[in-house]
Design a protein around this motif. Structure first.
Motif, PDB file in Angstrom:
ATOM      1  N   VAL A 786       0.962  -0.945   0.231  1.00 40.32           N
ATOM      2  CA  VAL A 786      -0.542  -0.178   0.063  1.00 40.32           C
ATOM      3  C   VAL A 786       0.371   1.115  -0.098  1.00 40.32           C
ATOM      4  O   VAL A 786       2.041   1.096   0.984  1.00 40.32           O
ATOM      5  N   THR A 787       0.619   1.935  -1.146  1.00 40.23           N
ATOM      6  CA  THR A 787       1.040   3.416  -1.206  1.00 40.23           C
ATOM      7  C   THR A 787       0.493   4.841  -1.132  1.00 40.23           C
ATOM      8  O   THR A 787      -0.891   4.506  -0.815  1.00 40.23           O
ATOM      9  N   ASP A 788       1.302   5.259  -1.618  1.00 41.38           N
ATOM     10  CA  ASP A 788       1.147   7.048  -1.890  1.00 41.38           C
ATOM     11  C   ASP A 788      -0.925   6.839  -2.992  1.00 41.38           C
ATOM     12  O   ASP A 788      -0.774   6.312  -3.514  1.00 41.38           O
ATOM     13  N   GLY A 789      -1.256   7.068  -2.030  1.00 39.97           N
ATOM     14  CA  GLY A 789      -2.939   7.471  -2.761  1.00 39.97           C
ATOM     15  C   GLY A 789      -2.485   8.445  -4.026  1.00 39.97           C
ATOM     16  O   GLY A 789      -4.102   8.265  -4.823  1.00 39.97           O
ATOM     17  N   GLY A 790      -1.976   8.934  -4.044  1.00 41.72           N
ATOM     18  CA  GLY A 790      -1.936   9.492  -5.560  1.00 41.72           C
ATOM     19  C   GLY A 790      -1.127   8.782  -6.845  1.00 41.72           C
ATOM     20  O   GLY A 790      -1.567   7.905  -8.020  1.00 41.72           O
ATOM     21  N   HIS A 791      -0.980   7.197  -6.568  1.00 39.70           N
ATOM     22  CA  HIS A 791      -0.627   6.649  -7.697  1.00 39.70           C
ATOM     23  C   HIS A 791      -2.106   5.758  -7.807  1.00 39.70           C
ATOM     24  O   HIS A 791      -2.061   4.902  -8.988  1.00 39.70           O
ATOM     25  N   TYR A 792      -2.778   6.328  -7.243  1.00 43.34           N
ATOM     26  CA  TYR A 792      -4.320   5.831  -7.695  1.00 43.34           C
ATOM     27  C   TYR A 792      -5.332   7.438  -7.955  1.00 43.34           C
ATOM     28  O   TYR A 792      -5.612   7.284  -9.306  1.00 43.34           O
ATOM     29  N   GLU A 793      -5.509   7.825  -6.895  1.00 46.01           N
ATOM     30  CA  GLU A 793      -6.254   8.907  -8.193  1.00 46.01           C
ATOM     31  C   GLU A 793      -5.956  10.125  -6.754  1.00 46.01           C
ATOM     32  O   GLU A 793      -6.107   9.898  -4.981  1.00 46.01           O
ATOM     33  N   ASN A 794      -5.422  10.919  -7.161  1.00 49.65           N
ATOM     34  CA  ASN A 794      -4.680  12.154  -6.172  1.00 49.65           C
ATOM     35  C   ASN A 794      -5.210  13.526  -5.422  1.00 49.65           C
ATOM     36  O   ASN A 794      -5.190  14.351  -5.241  1.00 49.65           O
ATOM     37  N   LEU A 795      -6.608  13.564  -5.714  1.00 46.83           N
ATOM     38  CA  LEU A 795      -7.619  14.691  -5.036  1.00 46.83           C
ATOM     39  C   LEU A 795      -8.077  13.905  -4.032  1.00 46.83           C
ATOM     40  O   LEU A 795      -8.925  14.658  -3.822  1.00 46.83           O
ATOM     41  N   GLY A 796      -8.248  12.888  -4.343  1.00 46.37           N
ATOM     42  CA  GLY A 796      -9.841  12.151  -3.520  1.00 46.37           C
ATOM     43  C   GLY A 796     -11.080  12.166  -3.295  1.00 46.37           C
ATOM     44  O   GLY A 796     -11.674  11.964  -3.242  1.00 46.37           O
ATOM     45  N   LEU A 797     -11.071  12.262  -4.577  1.00 47.45           N
ATOM     46  CA  LEU A 797     -12.025  13.160  -5.431  1.00 47.45           C
ATOM     47  C   LEU A 797     -13.095  12.007  -5.636  1.00 47.45           C
ATOM     48  O   LEU A 797     -14.363  11.477  -5.672  1.00 47.45           O
ATOM     49  N   VAL A 798     -13.285  10.797  -6.735  1.00 42.98           N
ATOM     50  CA  VAL A 798     -13.893   9.419  -7.033  1.00 42.98           C
ATOM     51  C   VAL A 798     -14.127   8.612  -5.636  1.00 42.98           C
ATOM     52  O   VAL A 798     -14.566   8.461  -5.286  1.00 42.98           O
ATOM     53  N   GLU A 799     -12.781   9.205  -4.509  1.00 40.77           N
ATOM     54  CA  GLU A 799     -13.428   8.334  -3.079  1.00 40.77           C
ATOM     55  C   GLU A 799     -14.498   8.488  -2.139  1.00 40.77           C
ATOM     56  O   GLU A 799     -15.400   8.284  -2.024  1.00 40.77           O
ATOM     57  N   LEU A 800     -14.804  10.059  -2.557  1.00 43.82           N
ATOM     58  CA  LEU A 800     -15.025  11.052  -2.173  1.00 43.82           C
ATOM     59  C   LEU A 800     -16.608  10.705  -2.520  1.00 43.82           C
ATOM     60  O   LEU A 800     -17.960  10.890  -1.702  1.00 43.82           O
ATOM     61  N   LEU A 801     -17.118  10.691  -4.319  1.00 44.95           N
ATOM     62  CA  LEU A 801     -18.162  10.411  -5.061  1.00 44.95           C
ATOM     63  C   LEU A 801     -18.483   8.717  -4.782  1.00 44.95           C
ATOM     64  O   LEU A 801     -19.682   9.114  -4.203  1.00 44.95           O
ATOM     65  N   ARG A 802     -17.362   7.711  -4.268  1.00 47.93           N
ATOM     66  CA  ARG A 802     -18.279   6.713  -3.629  1.00 47.93           C
ATOM     67  C   ARG A 802     -18.805   6.749  -2.662  1.00 47.93           C
ATOM     68  O   ARG A 802     -19.466   5.663  -2.561  1.00 47.93           O
ATOM     69  N   GLN A 803     -18.248   7.777  -1.594  1.00 47.54           N
ATOM     70  CA  GLN A 803     -19.217   7.412  -0.586  1.00 47.54           C
ATOM     71  C   GLN A 803     -20.795   7.872  -0.683  1.00 47.54           C
ATOM     72  O   GLN A 803     -21.700   8.245   0.228  1.00 47.54           O
ATOM     73  N   GLY A 804     -21.079   8.871  -1.451  1.00 53.40           N
ATOM     74  CA  GLY A 804     -22.144   9.063  -2.045  1.00 53.40           C
ATOM     75  C   GLY A 804     -22.482  10.589  -1.408  1.00 53.40           C
ATOM     76  O   GLY A 804     -22.895  10.750  -0.661  1.00 53.40           O
ATOM     77  N   VAL A 805     -22.234  11.799  -1.672  1.00 50.36           N
ATOM     78  CA  VAL A 805     -21.809  13.300  -1.380  1.00 50.36           C
ATOM     79  C   VAL A 805     -22.686  14.070  -2.124  1.00 50.36           C
ATOM     80  O   VAL A 805     -22.710  13.536  -3.488  1.00 50.36           O
ATOM     81  N   ARG A 806     -23.964  14.315  -1.759  1.00 50.79           N
ATOM     82  CA  ARG A 806     -24.601  15.633  -2.178  1.00 50.79           C
ATOM     83  C   ARG A 806     -23.653  17.137  -3.436  1.00 50.79           C
ATOM     84  O   ARG A 806     -24.030  17.161  -4.366  1.00 50.79           O
ATOM     85  N   THR A 807     -22.504  17.442  -1.484  1.00 53.47           N
ATOM     86  CA  THR A 807     -21.726  18.271  -2.488  1.00 53.47           C
ATOM     87  C   THR A 807     -20.851  17.684  -1.955  1.00 53.47           C
ATOM     88  O   THR A 807     -20.111  17.877  -0.390  1.00 53.47           O
ATOM     89  N   ALA A 808     -19.852  18.115  -3.001  1.00 52.24           N
ATOM     90  CA  ALA A 808     -18.548  17.763  -3.073  1.00 52.24           C
ATOM     91  C   ALA A 808     -18.025  18.740  -2.691  1.00 52.24           C
ATOM     92  O   ALA A 808     -17.455  19.608  -3.955  1.00 52.24           O
ATOM     93  N   VAL A 809     -16.548  19.177  -1.739  1.00 49.15           N
ATOM     94  CA  VAL A 809     -15.653  19.983  -2.426  1.00 49.15           C
ATOM     95  C   VAL A 809     -14.401  19.820  -1.951  1.00 49.15           C
ATOM     96  O   VAL A 809     -13.609  19.066  -1.447  1.00 49.15           O
ATOM     97  N   CYS A 810     -13.674  19.858  -3.547  1.00 45.93           N
ATOM     98  CA  CYS A 810     -12.345  19.355  -4.173  1.00 45.93           C
ATOM     99  C   CYS A 810     -11.871  20.238  -3.364  1.00 45.93           C
ATOM    100  O   CYS A 810     -11.251  21.618  -3.642  1.00 45.93           O
ATOM    101  N   ILE A 811     -10.407  20.569  -2.275  1.00 44.87           N
ATOM    102  CA  ILE A 811      -9.474  21.462  -2.630  1.00 44.87           C
ATOM    103  C   ILE A 811      -8.046  20.765  -3.402  1.00 44.87           C
ATOM    104  O   ILE A 811      -7.712  19.549  -2.882  1.00 44.87           O
TER     105      ILE A 811
END
Length: 960
Positions: A786-811
């Motif tokens: 298991v290594t850096d999350g950026g090796h899969y997706e570097n924003l965490g946006l896909v994982e946040l959308l996987r949780q199912g949120v109506r408003t997603a804020v991405c920094i």
């Protein structure tokens, strides 16, 4: 749509034909034929040189061997036939038991092919000895063909039986170990041993202990994981893949608001700090906070700072002791000569440990091969031992090239012809529609003969030539023992230099800032082109060092193969003994940079506020003492009041295309207080893993380890990154990341009978280092790298959308090279591919530098105007494939807010002034982890500005 809290799936419990006691007894009983065969051979076989006769190749050469002793040789051949038959019977029995001792597909496949190799080797041995016995009975002149055929069969026989014996010994030891463990468990708790534990057994909060990954079919049609059903395996759903990928950990519900903060090292950490300080009111209302790499530094710091007295309103507030501590430790990797010496020493220690273990393993393999060629000289290497051991500095005679036996050469040719013939039959089988079964059989036979041909080529040609080349170079260059020692030292230094180049190369940008600006003006370049330097020389350096290391290890293998059998006895014992001792006791992850990196991160980010005793409320930020306080994920990572659940997004590395498309090689692997894992690897209860994992692995199931693993940017596996760097990091131990439990393997193990299920590893031993070197990460292994999350997706946006949120804020502080937000575009594409979620951005070109109205006067500020964007915050529409269910309200649509680190004309004056003086800002390289106070303040201020703009949008949406 994302699915949470799935019902426990139905486990298909496999039959248990063999108990632990039966497996234990069968394993020991399997040794009886081999023992009888050895006893018969020692009793009946005269003391003659059978190997010379079997490898004679011609009648004349054979006559020289057996002349006058033909009856003794016949008796020895007959005795060896009995020995081979009995030994093969033992191996066949062991491999048959191996089908029960190995619950995984790979173990059973190895047992299957080893069983076939054993049978073929035994047949070849019996035919060979039969031919020789017949030839020795002939009176008068004997043809050459029986002896030539016997030599060819002898070559193939020992190749097959030698490999099968090594595999058989491993299978037998594994069977006895697991069966013995199962018998002890039965004696301790008979009721528990009779019932296989379910992978979906519930713990106190009525959620399953483990959820299996969604099933996939491998190339040969096998399904993995076996024996379990996925919770969303509903028939008739066209978008089943999207539904499988949307599986989240049990107990996680859809939510109105969630945040994700991107990777980017200390750059992202400081931007995230400023943004979350400005977004504190909305952050307290959010359900999820998904962090990657540098964003996780700050998310983890906030999580650890919260306690009974310090609330989310106050932790890391502007001007707080925690913020001051972080600013003073922004050069967290090393600050000062002493810390730099420690960092360089840690890297050197790991390098020495890795190279020593790999050299010892190579030497042990060469020692085994040396004795094999000495006892069964398929190609005679005996003449190489004496000049190889002497290290003569005045000898000028080089050893003669090894002579290959003609029948052994013909054996290679026959195997190649057989492979070609089977390949033609395989192609012809497709002409008939009803030949599918035959075509599959021919395909497997073709693969087997290709492997056999390659193995024969290596045994007959490659290894002897390698051994001769090593000794030839040694004698040709008159290498002495001191010369060899110097060469080993130079190899270490060169590798050490390359490791530093691979990890710190881009640091040169900050050293050459002044010169770079001058050269940019002379060449007419903008400062943006200097954000990431050219890496061609870096790649060449890495490749040269890899070639040097490969040559060194090949020379070690060749030299030990040529000379090993002639070493002093103490040396022959010490080399494998040291390898066995150190390789079995040394945890490979703990010899890497991971513990150092975790400790340095914690020194800056893992603090709690305390009031000094005996003072009138004097507050300080005191770092955690991890020697006495283990910050377990299940306890210290638990959701705090008025603070979102923190999910550390990392990447689980997988090889092959069974789970990942070509080029990606990584899947989502998250760590949180409730579950760890992802849809491709399954989810396991965090508290359960902490309780059942051994000490070395359990210490990586902590908050500070989750932060370090999520930020393991350079590792031996980096998703789609350059493979050359990954190999170098593995060889030099200059690697981050950790081997963590594979929930998918746990699901299969816990649903299987108790005794064959492999236990959790005590430590990550040498085989895990070898997997990193060769890039082998099977999806059904007990541990995953298991290594850096950026090796899969570097924003965490896909994982946040996987949780199912109506408003997603991405920094987004990922530091993409302008003009486009490449990381954001990749996340949007990945969300569509894996989850079926469509995202449509509103005016994304407003983020492009140069799109803003210019600052006045433009003639003076032209360089800065070229870097200004019209806005740093854009919105977008999210469309889920299925309805979200949030507090009884259902709907498929949501809103995305992206705040990106780009410059705009309305930034504070001091920030624009800093940007004008630093052309790289805000895109400093992620390799620069040594921020001074000016960099820290600039990026924190930029993050605070981003947060304020996002908060305005959230307030407007709430008001409307």
């Amino acid at each position: 749509m994302p699915h949470s809290a799935p019902p426990p799936p139905t486990a298909v419990r496999p039959a248990r034909p063999v108990t632990a006691q039966q497996g234990f007894l069968r394993a020991w009983a399997a040794l009886v034929p081999a023992a009888l065969g050895v006893a018969y051979f020692l009793w009946r076989a005269p003391d003659v040189d059978l190997a010379r006769l079997q490898l004679a190749g011609t009648a004349a050469a054979a006559k020289e061997v057996y002349d006058g002793h033909a009856p003794a040789f016949r008796d020895a051949l007959v005795a060896q036939m009995v020995w081979v038959a009995c030994g093969a019977a033992t191996l066949l029995l062991v491999f048959q038991i191996g089908h029960h001792a190995y619950s995984g597909l790979r173990g059973r496949q190895v047992s299957h092919w080893a069983l076939i190799a054993t049978f073929a080797g035994a047949v070849f041995g019996l035919v060979e000895n039969g031919l020789l016995v017949g030839a020795l009975r002939v009176q008068g002149r004997v043809d050459d063909w029986p002896f030539a055929t016997a030599t060819a069969l002898e070559t193939v026989k020992w190749l097959l039986l030698g490999a099968s014996t090594v595999i058989g010994a491993t299978v037998w030891a594994t069977t006895v170990s697991r069966a013995g463990r199962g018998m002890r468990r039965t004696a301790a708790d008979p009721d528990d041993a009779e019932t296989a534990p379910s992978p979906h057994s519930e713990h106190s909060d009525h959620t399953p202990e483990v959820v299996p990954p969604w099933p996939v079919a491998e190339a040969d049609g096998r399904i993995w994981p076996t024996g379990v059903a996925h919770p969303h395996a509903e028939p008739g759903i066209p978008s089943a893949h999207w539904r499988y990928q949307s599986t989240t950990a049990p107990g996680r519900e859809h939510a109105k608001l969630g945040f994700c903060v991107s990777g980017g090292g200390i750059r992202s950490a400081t931007v995230t700090l400023g943004a979350l300080q400005a977004l504190r009111r909305s952050l307290r209302e959010a359900r999820y906070l998904v962090s990657v790499s540098g964003g996780g530094y700050t998310a983890g710091a906030m999580q650890l700072a919260l306690n009974d007295t310090l609330t989310s309103r106050d932790a890391f507030a502007p001007g707080s002791p925690e913020e001051d501590h972080l600013r003073r430790h922004s050069k967290y990797v090393a600050d000062g000569t002493g810390q730099w010496m420690v960092a360089l020493g840690v890297l050197l220690r790991g390098l020495l440990a890795s190279l020593f273990l790999l050299a010892a393993a190579t030497g042990t393999i060469g020692l085994v091969l040396s004795w094999a060629y000495h006892d069964v000289p398929v190609t005679d290497l005996t003449h190489l031992a004496k000049p190889g051991i002497r290290f003569c500095t005045h000898c000028t005679t080089t050893p003669a090239r090894p002579s290959f036996r003609d029948p052994a050469v013909w054996a290679v040719a026959y195997a190649l012809v057989a492979a070609a013939g089977i390949w033609l039959l395989w192609l012809a089988a497709y002409v008939w529609d009803r030949a599918d079964r035959m075509a599959r059989w021919l395909a497997r036979a073709f693969q087997a003969f290709v492997v056999l041909t390659l193995a024969l080529t290596a045994v007959v040609f490659v290894l002897p030539l390698l051994a001769w080349s090593a000794v030839y170079l040694q004698t040709r260059n008159q290498v002495s023992r001191p010369d060899a020692t110097v060469g080993a030292g130079l190899t270490v230094l060169v590798t050490y230099f390359a490791a530093l180049v691979g990890t710190l190369w881009r640091r040169r940008q900050t050293v050459r800032t002044g010169l770079s600006k001058v050269m940019d003006v002379v060449r007419g370049r903008s400062g943006l082109s200097r954000a990431v330097p050219n890496g061609l020389l870096q790649y060449l350096t890495v490749w040269v060092v890899l070639v040097v290391l490969a040559a060194v290890f090949l020379l070690i293998l060749g030299w030990t193969t040529a000379t090993g059998w002639a070493w002093p006895l103490w040396l022959q014992i010490c080399v494998p003994a040291v390898l066995l001792f150190i390789g079995s006791l040394l945890d490979q992850t703990w010899m890497s940079l991971h513990p150092f990196y975790r400790r340095r991160l914690a020194s800056a980010f893992a603090v709690r506020r305390e009031v000094l005793p005996g003072t009138e409320g004097t507050q300080v930020a005191r770092p955690y003492d991890f020697a006495t306080e283990t910050t377990t994920l299940s306890e210290y990572g638990a959701r705090k009041p008025d603070f979102p659940q923190v999910i550390f997004a990392a990447a689980g590395n997988l090889s092959g295309s069974d789970r990942t498309p070509p080029g990606r090689r990584a899947v989502s692997y998250t760590l949180s207080h409730d579950y760890v894992g992802g849809p491709d690897v399954g989810y396991a209860c965090t508290a359960c893993l902490e309780q059942r994992s051994k000490r070395h692995i359990a210490r990586d199931l902590t908050v500070q380890s989750a932060v370090a693993i999520s930020g393991a940017a350079f590792a031996s596996a980096m998703g789609a990154q350059a493979r050359a760097f990954q190999v170098l990091f593995a060889l030099s131990n200059a690697r981050l990341g950790s081997w963590l439990p594979n929930p998918g393997a746990l699901a299969e193990q816990w649903s299987a009978p108790r005794w064959p299920a492999p236990p959790a590893p005590l430590i990550r031993r040498l085989p895990y280092l070898l997997r990193e070197v060769f890039g082998r990460y099977p999806m059904d292994d007990r541990l995953l790298l298991v290594t850096d999350g950026g090796h899969y997706e570097n924003l965490g946006l896909v994982e946040l959308l996987r949780q199912g949120v109506r408003t997603a804020v991405c920094i987004d502080a990922s530091g993409d090279i302008p003009p486009f937000a490449t990381t954001l575009a990749q996340a949007i594409a990945l969300a569509q591919e894996e989850l079926g979620i469509t995202i449509t951005l509103h005016e994304p070109t407003a983020l492009v530098p140069g799109s803003s109205d210019p600052l006045q006067p433009p003639s003076v500020l032209s360089a800065l105007n070229a870097r200004l964007s019209r806005t740093s915050v854009v919105t977008g529409d999210i469309t889920y494939p299925e309805d979200l269910d949030i507090d009884g309200e259902r709907g498929r649509h949501g809103t995305l807010i992206v705040a990106r680190t780009t410059l705009t004309k309305d930034l504070p004056y001091e920030l624009l002034s800093y940007a004008a003086a630093h052309p790289v800002f805000p895109h400093d390289s992620t390799s620069d982890q040594w921020f001074d106070h000016r960099q820290f303040d600039a990026y924190q201020t930029l993050g605070r500005c981003l947060g304020q703009r996002v908060q305005e949008l959230l307030d407007g949406a709430e008001a409307s």
